[in-house]
Design a protein around this motif. Structure first.
Motif, PDB file in Angstrom:
ATOM      1  N   HIS A  25      78.808  74.011  67.618  1.00  0.00           N
ATOM      2  CA  HIS A  25      79.176  75.077  66.681  1.00  0.00           C
ATOM      3  C   HIS A  25      78.269  76.300  66.822  1.00  0.00           C
ATOM      4  O   HIS A  25      78.550  77.355  66.248  1.00  0.00           O
ATOM      5  N   VAL A  26      77.178  76.170  67.578  1.00  0.00           N
ATOM      6  CA  VAL A  26      76.254  77.281  67.815  1.00  0.00           C
ATOM      7  C   VAL A  26      76.675  77.984  69.104  1.00  0.00           C
ATOM      8  O   VAL A  26      77.010  77.325  70.090  1.00  0.00           O
ATOM      9  N   PRO A  27      76.716  79.321  69.146  1.00  0.00           N
ATOM     10  CA  PRO A  27      77.065  80.014  70.388  1.00  0.00           C
ATOM     11  C   PRO A  27      76.148  79.590  71.527  1.00  0.00           C
ATOM     12  O   PRO A  27      74.967  79.289  71.314  1.00  0.00           O
ATOM     13  N   GLY A  28      76.705  79.569  72.735  1.00  0.00           N
ATOM     14  CA  GLY A  28      75.863  79.205  73.874  1.00  0.00           C
ATOM     15  C   GLY A  28      76.683  78.710  75.038  1.00  0.00           C
ATOM     16  O   GLY A  28      77.914  78.605  74.963  1.00  0.00           O
ATOM     17  N   ARG A  62      72.551  78.082  71.664  1.00  0.00           N
ATOM     18  CA  ARG A  62      72.151  76.756  72.153  1.00  0.00           C
ATOM     19  C   ARG A  62      71.751  76.894  73.622  1.00  0.00           C
ATOM     20  O   ARG A  62      72.184  77.809  74.335  1.00  0.00           O
ATOM     21  N   ARG A  63      70.922  75.967  74.054  1.00  0.00           N
ATOM     22  CA  ARG A  63      70.449  75.978  75.430  1.00  0.00           C
ATOM     23  C   ARG A  63      70.325  74.550  75.924  1.00  0.00           C
ATOM     24  O   ARG A  63      70.242  73.595  75.140  1.00  0.00           O
ATOM     25  N   GLN A  64      70.276  74.414  77.229  1.00  0.00           N
ATOM     26  CA  GLN A  64      70.145  73.110  77.874  1.00  0.00           C
ATOM     27  C   GLN A  64      69.112  73.240  78.980  1.00  0.00           C
ATOM     28  O   GLN A  64      69.200  74.129  79.836  1.00  0.00           O
ATOM     29  N   VAL A  71      68.113  74.832  70.609  1.00  0.00           N
ATOM     30  CA  VAL A  71      68.507  76.195  70.269  1.00  0.00           C
ATOM     31  C   VAL A  71      67.329  77.132  70.493  1.00  0.00           C
ATOM     32  O   VAL A  71      66.168  76.739  70.379  1.00  0.00           O
ATOM     33  N   THR A  72      67.648  78.376  70.834  1.00  0.00           N
ATOM     34  CA  THR A  72      66.656  79.437  70.933  1.00  0.00           C
ATOM     35  C   THR A  72      66.915  80.428  69.811  1.00  0.00           C
ATOM     36  O   THR A  72      68.069  80.828  69.584  1.00  0.00           O
ATOM     37  N   LEU A  73      65.863  80.808  69.109  1.00  0.00           N
ATOM     38  CA  LEU A  73      65.933  81.788  68.032  1.00  0.00           C
ATOM     39  C   LEU A  73      65.074  82.979  68.440  1.00  0.00           C
ATOM     40  O   LEU A  73      63.903  82.808  68.792  1.00  0.00           O
ATOM     41  N   ILE A 353      71.479  74.417  61.779  1.00  0.00           N
ATOM     42  CA  ILE A 353      70.828  73.713  62.886  1.00  0.00           C
ATOM     43  C   ILE A 353      70.418  72.333  62.378  1.00  0.00           C
ATOM     44  O   ILE A 353      69.662  72.223  61.409  1.00  0.00           O
ATOM     45  N   PRO A 354      70.888  71.262  63.015  1.00  0.00           N
ATOM     46  CA  PRO A 354      70.595  69.919  62.508  1.00  0.00           C
ATOM     47  C   PRO A 354      69.198  69.429  62.872  1.00  0.00           C
ATOM     48  O   PRO A 354      68.608  69.842  63.881  1.00  0.00           O
TER      49      PRO A 354
END
Length: 459
Positions: A25-28, A62-64, A71-73, A353-354
């Motif tokens: 659900h987070v852009p990425g 989001r990132r992998q 996630v990156t903020l 963010i969980p």
């Protein structure tokens, strides 16, 4: 002796790493077909990669990477949320563990909450004015001696030269020992440990960087363990002796293993980050000789007032040197990315963010945001005047982190940088090759790809 802290007492029992489905659900980006290749490309130019992701997905994405999904903020507000950590949502230990646990376990950065507060308070004795004055005396002697040895006519690679010097200085300030035949082995051990932190292969298999890093840690741990009995109950102004005799609020000494873990981490944090930061500043002063001359004028004025050696009381007079150092840290922060892990659900900028998510903030990106830093690619120490700093978000500049995990040794870093340039600029001119444009590898700790060729010419 201090009782060990059980991680189960700090973190929820059901905490687990997040996968793509948890963060879709987070852009990425979508899951990478070849995650290792993606990680290698990111490490090659993280500044470009983060900027491209921010342009495509926004300040939350989001990132992998080799640590899995997270996630990156981005931005000062994100830095404040994560680093200040007012509501104790983020774990530094669980953020750094996947990177450092095999080579720098149980260092101060690898602790959270009350455990971190207790050990930080115990270690802070080594950074009080008395010991700091003694460190400066050692720095003055070592820096003056080494600067005098550098050729005034021949070009040399500055990065390995300053790395040798900071290790030499660490022998006195950190260990209270003359630098002897173990210097090369210690240098290699720390280099291998730092490089292992970003090794793609995360197990210490034969012939891997991780194996070299683990061996480096074993070598340094044995080195410190041999010395601890010689420091207990003894006086000494070096960090090591201070740690060996520091007591907590209950009067307990640190255990041998705690001292070993803290010394390994502190030597890395102070030596490698300062090596990087001084190298960056030398590069910028060589690239912008007009600033070099302004700093030299200030150094000359301080020397005229106080004579040869830099006194502790005069550190505050090197205001322009400090501003140039801060600007160098802005443009090339020694820790470009800071990881955490969320131990509770949270929301930021409308995104849920969980718990269990890896959470990263990015000083390198924040330090180039034009809304906070006009003309961000320009080297301009005057950004750090009191007037221009007054209305800037206090988390727009975070080279030393922030909150409870703000770098414990930041005043030592300022002191060593000021001492270095106090001696260097009084005697030498930094001259880069004509038309030279430096290129830095940014992770794990920034360093010039070519070692930074430089001539330290006579004034």
């Amino acid at each position: 002796m201090n009782a060990p802290v059980n991680p189960k007492d700090l973190y929820p029992a059901n905490l687990r790493p997040m996968g793509f489905e948890d963060l879709k659900h987070v852009p990425g980006p979508l899951p990478a077909r070849f995650r290792t290749i993606k990680t290698i490309k990111f490490l090659a130019d993280p500044k470009k990669a983060i900027a491209e992701s921010a342009a495509e997905f926004g300040p939350v994405f989001r990132r992998q990477d080799f640590m899995g999904w997270g996630v990156t903020l981005l931005g000062p507000e994100a830095n404040e949320l994560v680093l200040f950590n007012k509501d104790k949502i983020f774990s530094s230990k669980l953020g750094w563990d996947p990177i450092l646990d095999q080579v720098f376990p149980n260092g101060l950065m690898m602790m959270d909450f009350d455990h971190h507060r207790k050990d930080r308070k115990t270690l802070s004795v080594a950074f009080k004015p008395g010991p700091m004055k003694a460190y400066l005396s050692s720095l003055n002697e070592g820096i003056a001696r080494q600067v005098a040895r550098w050729s005034k006519t021949e070009q040399f690679k500055f990065y390995p030269a300053i790395k040798d010097l900071t290790l030499d200085l660490a022998a006195g300030s950190f260990l209270g020992l003359p630098w002897g035949p173990e210097a090369e082995k210690i240098n290699k051990a720390f280099t291998d440990m730092v490089l292992a932190s970003i090794a793609i292969v995360r197990k210490p298999l034969p012939f891997t960087q991780m194996r070299r890093g683990v061996r480096g840690r074993a070598y340094m741990s044995a080195f410190f363990a041999r010395e601890i009995p010689n420091r207990r109950g003894k006086d000494g102004d070096d960090f090591f002796t201070q740690f060996c005799n520091a007591t907590d609020d209950d009067g307990n000494l640190l255990t041998d293993q705690e001292i070993i873990d803290h010394m390994n981490f502190l030597m890395m944090a102070a030596h490698d980050t300062l090596t990087s930061s001084i190298t960056s500043m030398v590069y910028f002063l060589g690239k912008y000789p007009e600033w070099q001359e302004k700093l030299r004028e200030e150094v000359d004025q301080v020397r005229a007032r106080h004579g040869g050696a830099l006194p502790y009381e005069a550190l505050g007079e090197l205001e322009l040197v400090e501003m140039a150092f801060k600007e160098s840290l802005r443009m090339i922060p020694p820790v470009p990315m800071i990881p955490r892990r969320a131990i509770r659900d949270f929301e930021f900028m409308g995104h849920r963010i969980p718990a269990g998510s890896g959470v990263g903030v990015n000083p390198l990106y924040t330090h180039y945001m034009p809304e906070h830093w006009p003309e961000p690619e320009k080297f301009d120490p005057m950004r750090f005047t009191t007037q221009l700093s007054a209305n800037r978000h206090k988390y727009a500049w975070v080279p030393f982190g922030g909150g409870a995990h703000m770098c414990l040794g930041l005043h030592f870093a300022y002191m060593q940088a000021k001492a270095f340039f106090y001696y260097l600029l009084a005697e030498r001119r930094i001259v880069l090759p004509e038309g030279y444009e430096g290129e830095f590898r940014m992770v794990p700790i920034p360093r010039p790809k070519d070692g930074l060729p430089v001539t330290m010419a006579a004034r």
